[in-house]
Every structure is written in structure tokens, then in C-alpha cells.
Design an enzyme around this catalytic site. Sequence first.
Site, PDB file in Angstrom:
ATOM      1  N   ASP A 174       0.518  -1.278  -0.051  1.00  0.00           N
ATOM      2  CA  ASP A 174      -0.155  -0.063   0.172  1.00  0.00           C
ATOM      3  C   ASP A 174       0.860   1.334   0.003  1.00  0.00           C
ATOM      4  O   ASP A 174       0.431   2.310  -0.369  1.00  0.00           O
ATOM      5  CB  ASP A 174      -0.790   0.069   1.046  1.00  0.00           C
ATOM      6  CG  ASP A 174      -1.905  -1.054   1.191  1.00  0.00           C
ATOM      7  OD1 ASP A 174      -2.150  -1.769   0.148  1.00  0.00           O
ATOM      8  OD2 ASP A 174      -2.607  -1.441   2.245  1.00  0.00           O
ATOM      9  N   GLY A 175       2.222   1.132   0.696  1.00  0.00           N
ATOM     10  CA  GLY A 175       2.984   2.176   0.768  1.00  0.00           C
ATOM     11  C   GLY A 175       3.392   2.932  -0.730  1.00  0.00           C
ATOM     12  O   GLY A 175       3.482   4.036  -0.829  1.00  0.00           O
ATOM     13  N   ASN A 263      -4.321   9.228   2.567  1.00  0.00           N
ATOM     14  CA  ASN A 263      -4.991   8.378   3.691  1.00  0.00           C
ATOM     15  C   ASN A 263      -5.427   9.498   5.001  1.00  0.00           C
ATOM     16  O   ASN A 263      -6.434   9.601   5.244  1.00  0.00           O
ATOM     17  CB  ASN A 263      -3.823   7.515   4.247  1.00  0.00           C
ATOM     18  CG  ASN A 263      -3.976   6.249   3.827  1.00  0.00           C
ATOM     19  OD1 ASN A 263      -4.904   5.758   3.046  1.00  0.00           O
ATOM     20  ND2 ASN A 263      -3.215   5.028   4.199  1.00  0.00           N
ATOM     21  N   ASP A 293      -4.023  11.706  23.183  1.00  0.00           N
ATOM     22  CA  ASP A 293      -2.994  11.421  22.467  1.00  0.00           C
ATOM     23  C   ASP A 293      -2.763  12.025  20.956  1.00  0.00           C
ATOM     24  O   ASP A 293      -1.792  12.302  20.341  1.00  0.00           O
ATOM     25  CB  ASP A 293      -2.455   9.795  22.194  1.00  0.00           C
ATOM     26  CG  ASP A 293      -1.874   9.095  23.442  1.00  0.00           C
ATOM     27  OD1 ASP A 293      -1.851   9.812  24.243  1.00  0.00           O
ATOM     28  OD2 ASP A 293      -1.908   7.987  23.485  1.00  0.00           O
TER      29      ASP A 293
END
Length: 422
Positions: A174-175, A263, A293
Site C-alpha cells: 500500500d505504501g 490516507n 494522544d
Amino acid sequence: VSLVIVSKPVQYGLSSISSILLFTSRPTSEFLKSSESRVCKQAIVERITDIDISLHGPSPVTTFGPKACMLKNPKAVMHIQDPASQRLTWNKPPKSVLIIKKIRDASLLQPFKELCIFLTQQKNMIVYVERKIIEDPAIAIESFVSLKKKICTFREDYDDISNCVDFIICLGGDGTLLYASSLFQESVPPVMAFHLGSLGFLTPFKFDTYQSQVTQVIEGNAAVILRSRLEVKVMKKNREKESVEEISLVTNGDKTMHYQVLNEVVVDRGPSSYLSNVDLFLDGHLITTVQGDGVIVSTPTGSTAYAVAAGASMIHPNVPAIMITPICPHSLSFRPIVVPAGVELKITLSHDARNMAWVSLDGRKRQEIAYGDSITITTSCFPVPSICFRDPVNDWFESLAQCLHWNVRKKQSHLSSEEEEF
């Protein structure tokens, strides 16, 4: 009276009309050659396309009563399309292709070589490859020497290839698709992604039959899914001369940096042990302060990435939306939400925050966000046209089942006749 059956199927949405009946008083052979036949068939096709069969339901009525109506908005961000109607077509035959390969992966050398030879020798195409791939020591062997002479190279952030590439082929996970998106800050060529990585949620093609699959794409016989992107503007406030000069080096004198994100945008607390404390605005109105966070702002494509790990829902890429997902919020009631694709989001550091925040875009371009800085996020008008193996709906559910094992469970056994009595 003659009966003519037009047996060519007509596809629209989820329906398939395989035959159409025409009644005419003329002989069949004479009628089929006439202009009336062409006009009649065209009218039937137009009538079929008027039928509103769509996975998004019927288009809503925009008139209400005798005098009220919806105000037309010329600045509409996105037009909803039926996923089944999105097909690839070429204005001219494609002549060039960009190949993106996962770096430092020896298992991809042979597929990369085979693909380059197929495209250059059999398809007579111009192949573009990033220079750092050709400079890989594993490729600097005798069998690649003759091949390297037929390949055009470029450097990221230095060479503009946006008008040189007709379509893109990704070899990896996917990268590679995320990286392909980052290379094109405006219009993106169609992307064909082969699953040669680990997860492969966004890479539907298998390399075993690459020749026939690539040939179909070159001939324009493929479905596409338009993956929306986020247009992100990171504004850095002027502070002192040193920082202003540093920003000028990066942005050519402009304090605002622009990015296209496929994304997600992640704002987190970075290395600090304190809670992240950022304000979230929607169309200029403060809607909440995120204490935890951090927060994830994602596209529907990104909903199956970091966002789903943080508890968000999974959204089909054809749904026009933006997801807002908190990361470990210090509140039991802070749930992920989905907002319309046309809104503008803005994230700033709260005035009472104890520490700075950090932002990353598709896992890259990580930078600190200080007091007075801001991150503005809207839906981009430049989506990524991702080529489908079958169609947008089936490919997505196939990825959910194969990659994420969605709803995998041992089936419940049925009751026997004796047990049903109790």
C-alpha cells in the site's frame, strides 16, 4: 409487423438489460439498415440512462412545494457518482508509464525487470523510474545494463513529470500507492497497483497474469475508483528572523505549505508525555478541543488504515466524507465522527496547551506545530483514479475479507429437532 430483438446488453448501475423489443411495420432486414433503427436504439439507451438506479439511492428532489427550492451552489466540491459507472477511457492511446517499486526489496527485482521488458519491447512504451531505484546496487548488475538504457529517470522534488506520465504501475504494498499520490500534487494519472507487499489492501492485482491485465488497461478496458484526497495547508506563524528564513528556504518565501494527502492527517503529542491539547474548528466554528494522544483526520480510503485501529468505522472510498477520529481521548464520550466532504477543518494548538503538537501527512513530512500555527484541511479536487481488478464494490469487500479478515467467526451450529422442542 416485425419484431426486432436487440441482444446487445446495456449496463447501468446494478441492472443489465440483455434484450430490447422493437415493433415496426417494415421488414426486419430493411428496418435494421434504416436511420429509424439508429434513432430508436439511441432513444432507448437515453431512456435507460434516465432511470435513476444507483448505489447511492435516487437523486433528491430540489424543489419543495410550489415556490421553495434548493439554492444552487456553484462551489460544489464533489459530484456523487454511481461506482458501477466509473470506467477508464483514453482520449489518445497511452505512450508512457511510471513504475514505482518498493525500495530495497530483492524479491521485486525479477518482476520489475520483466515488466520493464514487456512495456518497452512489446508495448513500445516510454518507461519512467525514479533515479534511486536505478542506483540500487542490486540493479547494478550485468543483466540490467541494457535495460537501464531504455528507461527515463527522475528525482523526487526536483523533476516535474506530471505532464509526461500517462499511467502508473506500482509494485509493492500500500505504501507504493501512497508514494505515487505524493508525487502528483494536482491531477494524478490512473494507478494500477500489484500486490507484492505485506498487507495489500489498496493493491488488488496479482502479478502472475500481469501481461493480460496491463494490456486491458492500455486498451481502456478497466473500472476505476476515484479515491478522494485531502488538501492540507500548514501555516507557520512568523516568529523571529531565523525561523522565517528557514521557512523561506522550504516554501520559496511562502509561510504556507501545501500537501495532497490520500490516507490521513495525524496530529499527536509527539515525544512529550503530556496530553495533546488542540482546538478543532469546522467552517470557522470551534466544535471541540481534543485532549488525548491526538486526532486523525482521514479520507474514506484512510478509514481502513490508522483510523480503524483507533476505533473508527470503515467507509467505502466512493462515499464523499471526512472522518475525525480521536487517538486515546481522555473522555469516555468522545467518539469518532463523519462530516461532509465539503467542510473546511482547521486545527490549532490550544492557548493553554502544555506542549507543542506534531503533524504527519500519510506518515511523512512530520513537523512540529507551535502556538500560532494552523493546519487547514479540505477535500481536494484532485482524486487518485485507482484501477480496479473487478469493480469498486467487489474489490473493497474482497480487501476487507482477505486483508482485515472482516467478520471472520466460527459459524453457530444449527439446532437439532430434539433441542428445538426445549
